[in-house]
Design a protein around this motif. Structure first.
Motif, PDB file in Angstrom:
ATOM      1  N   ASP A  34       0.827  -1.192   0.000  1.00  0.00           N
ATOM      2  CA  ASP A  34       0.000   0.000   0.000  1.00  0.00           C
ATOM      3  C   ASP A  34       0.870   1.255   0.000  1.00  0.00           C
ATOM      4  N   LEU A  58      -8.572  11.199  -1.934  1.00  0.00           N
ATOM      5  CA  LEU A  58      -7.294  10.630  -2.391  1.00  0.00           C
ATOM      6  C   LEU A  58      -7.515   9.839  -3.672  1.00  0.00           C
ATOM      7  N   ASN A  59      -8.177  10.476  -4.660  1.00  0.00           N
ATOM      8  CA  ASN A  59      -8.266   9.776  -5.953  1.00  0.00           C
ATOM      9  C   ASN A  59      -7.804  10.697  -7.076  1.00  0.00           C
ATOM     10  N   GLY A  96     -12.002   0.235  -0.029  1.00  0.00           N
ATOM     11  CA  GLY A  96     -10.845   1.110  -0.302  1.00  0.00           C
ATOM     12  C   GLY A  96     -11.236   2.577  -0.216  1.00  0.00           C
ATOM     13  N   GLY A  98     -10.347   4.927   1.803  1.00  0.00           N
ATOM     14  CA  GLY A  98      -9.363   5.905   2.282  1.00  0.00           C
ATOM     15  C   GLY A  98      -9.857   6.603   3.529  1.00  0.00           C
ATOM     16  N   SER A 123      -7.650  -0.587   3.801  1.00  0.00           N
ATOM     17  CA  SER A 123      -6.530  -1.368   4.325  1.00  0.00           C
ATOM     18  C   SER A 123      -5.652  -0.643   5.358  1.00  0.00           C
ATOM     19  N   HIS A 127      -6.222   5.410   7.842  1.00  0.00           N
ATOM     20  CA  HIS A 127      -7.408   5.818   7.074  1.00  0.00           C
ATOM     21  C   HIS A 127      -8.680   5.325   7.770  1.00  0.00           C
ATOM     22  N   ALA A 158      -9.414  -5.844   1.025  1.00  0.00           N
ATOM     23  CA  ALA A 158     -10.676  -5.947   0.287  1.00  0.00           C
ATOM     24  C   ALA A 158     -11.087  -7.397   0.077  1.00  0.00           C
ATOM     25  N   LEU A 183     -13.695   2.916  -5.365  1.00  0.00           N
ATOM     26  CA  LEU A 183     -13.309   4.179  -6.010  1.00  0.00           C
ATOM     27  C   LEU A 183     -11.783   4.275  -6.098  1.00  0.00           C
ATOM     28  N   ASP A 184     -11.260   4.087  -7.289  1.00  0.00           N
ATOM     29  CA  ASP A 184      -9.829   4.268  -7.563  1.00  0.00           C
ATOM     30  C   ASP A 184      -8.958   3.394  -6.638  1.00  0.00           C
TER      31      ASP A 184
HETATM   32  C1  LIG Z   1      -6.248   5.984  -4.422  1.00  0.00           C
HETATM   33  S1  LIG Z   1      -6.807   5.670  -2.804  1.00  0.00           S
HETATM   34  C2  LIG Z   1      -8.541   6.015  -2.962  1.00  0.00           C
HETATM   35  C3  LIG Z   1      -9.167   6.361  -1.632  1.00  0.00           C
HETATM   36  C4  LIG Z   1     -10.643   6.765  -1.690  1.00  0.00           C
HETATM   37  N1  LIG Z   1     -11.428   5.815  -2.429  1.00  0.00           N
HETATM   38  C5  LIG Z   1     -10.802   8.146  -2.261  1.00  0.00           C
HETATM   39  O1  LIG Z   1     -11.313   8.285  -3.357  1.00  0.00           O
HETATM   40  O2  LIG Z   1     -10.416   9.109  -1.578  1.00  0.00           O
HETATM   41  C6  LIG Z   1      -6.772   3.895  -2.654  1.00  0.00           C
HETATM   42  C7  LIG Z   1      -7.253   3.422  -1.294  1.00  0.00           C
HETATM   43  O3  LIG Z   1      -7.403   1.998  -1.337  1.00  0.00           O
HETATM   44  C8  LIG Z   1      -6.800   1.442  -0.180  1.00  0.00           C
HETATM   45  N2  LIG Z   1      -6.349   0.097  -0.521  1.00  0.00           N
HETATM   46  C9  LIG Z   1      -5.266  -0.267  -1.259  1.00  0.00           C
HETATM   47  N3  LIG Z   1      -5.182  -1.606  -1.340  1.00  0.00           N
HETATM   48  C10 LIG Z   1      -6.244  -2.099  -0.658  1.00  0.00           C
HETATM   49  C11 LIG Z   1      -6.704  -3.412  -0.373  1.00  0.00           C
HETATM   50  N4  LIG Z   1      -6.044  -4.476  -0.828  1.00  0.00           N
HETATM   51  N5  LIG Z   1      -7.807  -3.568   0.390  1.00  0.00           N
HETATM   52  C12 LIG Z   1      -8.480  -2.478   0.859  1.00  0.00           C
HETATM   53  N6  LIG Z   1      -8.100  -1.209   0.621  1.00  0.00           N
HETATM   54  C13 LIG Z   1      -6.991  -1.020  -0.134  1.00  0.00           C
HETATM   55  C14 LIG Z   1      -5.629   2.389   0.113  1.00  0.00           C
HETATM   56  O4  LIG Z   1      -5.183   2.294   1.439  1.00  0.00           O
HETATM   57  C15 LIG Z   1      -6.284   3.717  -0.172  1.00  0.00           C
HETATM   58  O5  LIG Z   1      -6.991   4.173   0.939  1.00  0.00           O
END
Ligand SMILES: C[S@@+](CC[C@H](N)C(=O)[O-])C[C@H]1O[C@@H](n2cnc3c(N)ncnc32)[C@H](O)[C@@H]1O
Length: 310
Positions: A34, A58-59, A96, A98, A123, A127, A158, A183-184
């Protein structure tokens, strides 16, 4: 003569050290899957304001009608939540999420159907805690709706692993969902296909999954695949699929009415411009995004429905 031999030996040793360093970096230090933290909070600052930012998005944003980071992020979230066909009093799983802005949006945006339950799993512990703090603060504020939805937040991956009964995608979890959104973030999941499969099991008949996600226009080459999965560590190999393969995967899992929209022109250029304005590190990151796009990277919104005939 001995000087040339000594120089050759010296260069060979240096190359060996560099190789060892790169190998250690790639195989050990990049093991953390991550790449996120709290750097994004400064992205949300409103230009010229001294106040702490109200949002913590955070996208990569949807930069159609705006050049402001939090507005672009919210626009992307609304685009995704629109695709997910949220139902009044529906149960939503937001994966995910954030720092929780997409959850707060579902609780507060006047144009979105109000859920009865919002589950979130993300994750990073930081967050997760931040989301909990912000959601609690919103629900105890005067802006909270009279009929408060149930909000259940989890810290974790996830993808459900069999020893975790508390996971929202566990077969033992108390609720099913009318909508699941990512989302992203789904390009990080290990693997996305397994996540799609588990989500299918936990959707109610007629339920919908929607993802704002990354894929490719053409199959990425082996060096590029190695770079993204091992050096940058942002995407497992099996997630590096073309648009057509992505749709096929969803179809094979059982989803119907699959729709994919390529929104790359409204995502990468605006995000790159925003990054370039943030100095050298931002400009370097914008350059990497440009290079990845040149290699076929695409930003899509994809959705599928679990048919009620099953
Ligand atoms: C680009 S950020 C997007 C955050 C949020 N969706 C937003 O739009 O503000 C990606 C998010 O996914 C989480 N993430 C990454 N890998 C993950 C996983 N395997 N399971 C759950 N969350 C995960 C990261 O910690 C982060 O918070």
């Amino acid at each position: 003569m001995w000087r040339r031999r000594y120089l050759g030996y010296f260069i060979a040793m240096m190359l060996l050290y560099i190789l060892i360093f790169v190998a250690i970096y790639v195989y050990f230090l990049r093991r953390s899957k991550d790449p996120y933290g709290t750097f994004h909070i400064s992205f949300n600052k409103v230009h010229g304001s001294r106040d702490p930012p109200k949002t913590e998005w955070l996208n990569m944003g949807l930069w159609k009608d705006t050049a402001v980071f939090p507005e672009a992020c919210q626009a992307l979230a609304l685009r995704l939540l629109g695709a997910a066909r949220l139902k009044p009093n529906g149960r939503v799983l937001d994966v995910g999420h954030g720092s929780g802005d997409s959850i707060l949006l579902q609780l507060s945006h006047p144009e979105l159907a109000k859920p009865s339950l919002v589950c979130g799993i993300t994750s990073l512990p930081a967050h997760h805690h931040r989301t909990r703090e912000r959601v609690n603060s919103f629900l105890s504020s005067a802006d909270a709706p009279d009929k408060k939805p149930n909000v259940l937040l989890f810290e974790g991956d996830a993808v459900w692993r069999s020893d975790d009964r508390e996971h929202p995608l566990s077969p033992h979890f108390a609720h099913e969902f009318e909508s699941i959104v990512a989302l992203d973030c789904a390009y990080h999941f290990d693997t996305r296909e397994e996540f799609l499969r588990q989500s299918f099991q936990r959707l109610t008949p007629g339920g919908c999954i929607a993802l704002a996600d990354l894929c490719f226009s053409t199959p990425p080459g082996p060096m590029f695949t190695l770079f993204l999965s091992r050096v940058l560590g942002i995407m497992p190999r099996s997630n590096m699929v073309t648009k057509e393969q992505y749709v096929r995967q969803m179809n094979d899992v059982g989803y119907k009415n699959i729709e994919m929209e390529d929104i790359t022109p409204f995502v990468f250029p605006g995000f790159q411009l925003f990054l370039r304005r943030r100095g050298n590190i931002g400009a370097a990151f914008a350059g990497v995004i440009g290079w990845l796009q040149g290699q076929g990277l695409r930003f899509v919104v994809i959705k599928g429905v679990k048919s009620s005939d099953r």
